[in-house]
Design a protein around this motif. Structure first.
Motif, PDB file in Angstrom:
ATOM      1  N   ILE A 167      42.545  48.275  47.610  1.00  0.00           N
ATOM      2  CA  ILE A 167      41.747  49.111  46.704  1.00  0.00           C
ATOM      3  C   ILE A 167      40.542  48.321  46.193  1.00  0.00           C
ATOM      4  O   ILE A 167      39.410  48.818  46.178  1.00  0.00           O
ATOM      5  CB  ILE A 167      42.612  49.602  45.524  1.00  0.00           C
ATOM      6  N   LEU A 168      40.790  47.070  45.800  1.00  0.00           N
ATOM      7  CA  LEU A 168      39.711  46.250  45.260  1.00  0.00           C
ATOM      8  C   LEU A 168      38.725  45.822  46.347  1.00  0.00           C
ATOM      9  O   LEU A 168      37.519  45.753  46.109  1.00  0.00           O
ATOM     10  CB  LEU A 168      40.290  45.027  44.548  1.00  0.00           C
TER      11      LEU A 168
ATOM     12  N   SER B 269      35.028  50.301  33.108  1.00  0.00           N
ATOM     13  CA  SER B 269      34.730  50.920  34.410  1.00  0.00           C
ATOM     14  C   SER B 269      35.794  51.948  34.767  1.00  0.00           C
ATOM     15  O   SER B 269      36.954  51.845  34.350  1.00  0.00           O
ATOM     16  CB  SER B 269      34.649  49.855  35.500  1.00  0.00           C
ATOM     17  N   LEU B 270      35.406  52.928  35.552  1.00  0.00           N
ATOM     18  CA  LEU B 270      36.353  53.973  35.976  1.00  0.00           C
ATOM     19  C   LEU B 270      37.511  53.386  36.765  1.00  0.00           C
ATOM     20  O   LEU B 270      38.660  53.805  36.600  1.00  0.00           O
ATOM     21  CB  LEU B 270      35.617  55.024  36.814  1.00  0.00           C
ATOM     22  N   LEU B 271      37.205  52.403  37.624  1.00  0.00           N
ATOM     23  CA  LEU B 271      38.259  51.798  38.447  1.00  0.00           C
ATOM     24  C   LEU B 271      39.267  51.066  37.578  1.00  0.00           C
ATOM     25  O   LEU B 271      40.484  51.231  37.760  1.00  0.00           O
ATOM     26  CB  LEU B 271      37.646  50.834  39.464  1.00  0.00           C
ATOM     27  N   ASN B 272      38.786  50.268  36.644  1.00  0.00           N
ATOM     28  CA  ASN B 272      39.690  49.525  35.764  1.00  0.00           C
ATOM     29  C   ASN B 272      40.587  50.483  34.988  1.00  0.00           C
ATOM     30  O   ASN B 272      41.811  50.306  34.920  1.00  0.00           O
ATOM     31  CB  ASN B 272      38.856  48.669  34.797  1.00  0.00           C
TER      32      ASN B 272
ATOM     33  N   ASN C 235      37.942  47.537  48.957  1.00  0.00           N
ATOM     34  CA  ASN C 235      37.129  48.726  49.219  1.00  0.00           C
ATOM     35  C   ASN C 235      36.113  48.947  48.101  1.00  0.00           C
ATOM     36  O   ASN C 235      34.941  49.282  48.353  1.00  0.00           O
ATOM     37  CB  ASN C 235      38.038  49.951  49.352  1.00  0.00           C
ATOM     38  N   ALA C 236      36.552  48.725  46.858  1.00  0.00           N
ATOM     39  CA  ALA C 236      35.653  48.909  45.720  1.00  0.00           C
ATOM     40  C   ALA C 236      34.506  47.899  45.744  1.00  0.00           C
ATOM     41  O   ALA C 236      33.368  48.225  45.388  1.00  0.00           O
ATOM     42  CB  ALA C 236      36.441  48.794  44.414  1.00  0.00           C
TER      43      ALA C 236
ATOM     44  N   ASN D 257      31.319  48.067  37.740  1.00  0.00           N
ATOM     45  CA  ASN D 257      32.322  48.514  38.706  1.00  0.00           C
ATOM     46  C   ASN D 257      33.732  48.001  38.425  1.00  0.00           C
ATOM     47  O   ASN D 257      34.698  48.620  38.862  1.00  0.00           O
ATOM     48  CB  ASN D 257      31.897  48.094  40.110  1.00  0.00           C
ATOM     49  N   PHE D 258      33.829  46.861  37.688  1.00  0.00           N
ATOM     50  CA  PHE D 258      35.159  46.276  37.463  1.00  0.00           C
ATOM     51  C   PHE D 258      35.425  45.897  36.007  1.00  0.00           C
ATOM     52  O   PHE D 258      36.506  45.409  35.693  1.00  0.00           O
ATOM     53  CB  PHE D 258      35.319  45.021  38.342  1.00  0.00           C
TER      54      PHE D 258
ATOM     55  N   ASP E 281      41.385  53.539  35.736  1.00  0.00           N
ATOM     56  CA  ASP E 281      42.297  54.249  36.653  1.00  0.00           C
ATOM     57  C   ASP E 281      43.485  53.369  37.033  1.00  0.00           C
ATOM     58  O   ASP E 281      44.640  53.813  36.987  1.00  0.00           O
ATOM     59  CB  ASP E 281      41.531  54.669  37.910  1.00  0.00           C
ATOM     60  N   LEU E 282      43.222  52.110  37.387  1.00  0.00           N
ATOM     61  CA  LEU E 282      44.301  51.206  37.777  1.00  0.00           C
ATOM     62  C   LEU E 282      45.226  50.903  36.611  1.00  0.00           C
ATOM     63  O   LEU E 282      46.444  50.786  36.785  1.00  0.00           O
ATOM     64  CB  LEU E 282      43.715  49.905  38.339  1.00  0.00           C
TER      65      LEU E 282
END
Length: 423
Positions: A336-337, A293-296, A339-340, A288-289, A298-299
């Motif tokens: 954001i984090l 990861s998609l979030l990393n 929530n993630a 996830n992080f 994206d940010l």
């Protein structure tokens, strides 16, 4: 000598024990020319309050680290480093919360280097002048620690998460605790903890394991030790709530740093195996992080972060999860984090990919004698023995295991520390 086969890794750990109780742990790598020796004491910065024969003792914070410094001084007035420099080898040491380790790295003079390691660590030479002279050196080191933004963030986070646990305190102690440390404190702690029954030796690299064992046992027969005092560490009750939920600290940082910590009671998790729990948490956080990861991604693509990393720990009765962030926009990134974290997820495909990657990294780690030595140290300290079935545990992980951990996560107790520029 006992041979411990590491299932599925085609590796062997050799294990033996001296008559005085010192464990000897060896791993041979014939494709290198060097060796890495570590002699460790199960005594770290947390051990400031203890009992011996029903008598209680308390010493200033930082004594374990102070003792590590002093122990390099030898009876002949020289520093142990002089001996190793003359042999073309390196010697060093480090102190953690839990233990102290003395390390030698070399490619020649194995017998001399090994014997001298045992000698200088196990034959103390302390006096009041040495203690007094070392104080200024350690105070300067402590000052550098306090000025380091990463340390400010790290200890600031522990200070806000914990109320009583001694992970709140710098390993080096404070200026005040260093200056009030006495020769009596040093000798008390050395005599209490520096005993073969409370130590362990690890060697990794190119050598004959039987030669190593022979050298150590012969050396130990020539040394005398008092009976082990078996000090009992004082345990402190730690409440489930975090001390402080949010704090901003002014520091010399170009880009703001942020550390998000989550405190979860260990009893929440049905998984009883600490190694497996650590593995499951690593997989979840990485998925996830982690860097892929998609979030990393994206940010990073939106320039909202400079870096994002994660950690996990099991400390006492608590599991701790951390996100470490560098961002010019911490106020925007924080929600954001958060929530993630509370919406972590994983699928079968991601799990398999992460497991394959983790197994590959574990196999590759056996090319590095330093990394293997550190892994063995951590296993002794965390589990009390060498893990011979790691690969089996990795391969046995299922999606159901990970999802069960997801259900048991709680984010009620969270603490955030942000370092912002002091200008």
């Amino acid at each position: 000598m006992k041979e411990i086969k590491l299932h599925g890794l085609n590796e062997t750990i050799y294990y033996d024990e001296c008559d005085n109780g010192l464990p000897i742990i060896l791993w041979v790598h014939e494709k290198v020319k060097s060796y890495y020796l570590t002699l460790s004491v199960k005594y770290g910065s947390l051990d400031t309050e203890f009992r011996i024969n029903n008598k209680s003792y308390e010493v200033p914070n930082g004594v374990a680290h102070f003792l590590e410094h002093l122990n390099f001084q030898e009876a002949n007035g020289e520093d142990a480093q002089t001996f190793y420099q003359q042999n073309g080898s390196d010697v060093n040491a480090f102190t953690t919360f839990q233990y102290t380790s003395y390390e030698v790295y070399g490619s020649h003079h194995l017998k001399e280097n090994l014997e001298h390691l045992l000698e200088f660590v196990m034959t103390p030479s302390f006096n009041k002048k040495m203690v007094q002279n070392e104080k200024n050196i350690i105070v300067e080191e402590n000052k550098m620690d306090l000025d380091n933004p990463s340390n400010i963030l790290y200890y600031g986070s522990f200070n806000n998460i914990f109320k009583n646990d001694k992970h709140r305190n710098l390993i080096t102690g404070t200026k005040e605790s260093i200056l009030k440390t006495t020769l009596d404190d040093i000798e008390l702690c050395y005599n209490a903890f520096y005993h073969p029954e409370n130590m362990f030796f690890i060697a990794t690299g190119n050598f004959n394991p039987y030669e190593i064992v022979t050298i150590i046992k012969n050396k130990m027969k020539k040394m005398e030790f008092l009976d082990y005092q078996n000090p009992i560490r004082k345990s402190l009750r730690e409440p489930s709530k975090v001390q402080k939920e949010y704090e901003e600290i002014k520091a010399n940082v170009e880009v703001p740093k942020m550390r998000i910590g989550v405190k979860i009671p260990r009893k929440n998790f049905k998984e009883k195996n600490d190694f497996k729990l650590r593995l499951l948490l690593t997989i979840l956080l990485n998925s996830n992080f982690g860097p892929t990861s998609l979030l990393n991604e994206d940010l990073m693509s939106k320039d909202l972060i400079v870096s994002l990393g994660f950690e996990k720990s099991i400390i006492g009765n608590y599991v701790l999860l951390f996100l470490n962030v560098e961002s010019k926009y911490p106020d925007e990134v924080l929600p954001i984090l958060k929530n993630a974290l509370s919406h972590m997820e994983i699928d079968e495909k991601t799990l398999k990919r992460k497991l394959h990657s983790a197994i590959a990294n574990m196999v590759l780690s056996y090319d590095d004698i330093t990394e293997v030595n550190m892994t063995l140290q951590e296993q002794v300290m965390n589990y009390g023995h060498i893990l011979d079935h790691q690969k089996d545990i990795f391969e046995g992980i299922t999606l159901s295991d990970v999802k069960n951990i997801l259900k048991e996560l709680s984010f009620k107790e969270m603490s955030v520390v942000v370092l912002k520029n002091d200008i």
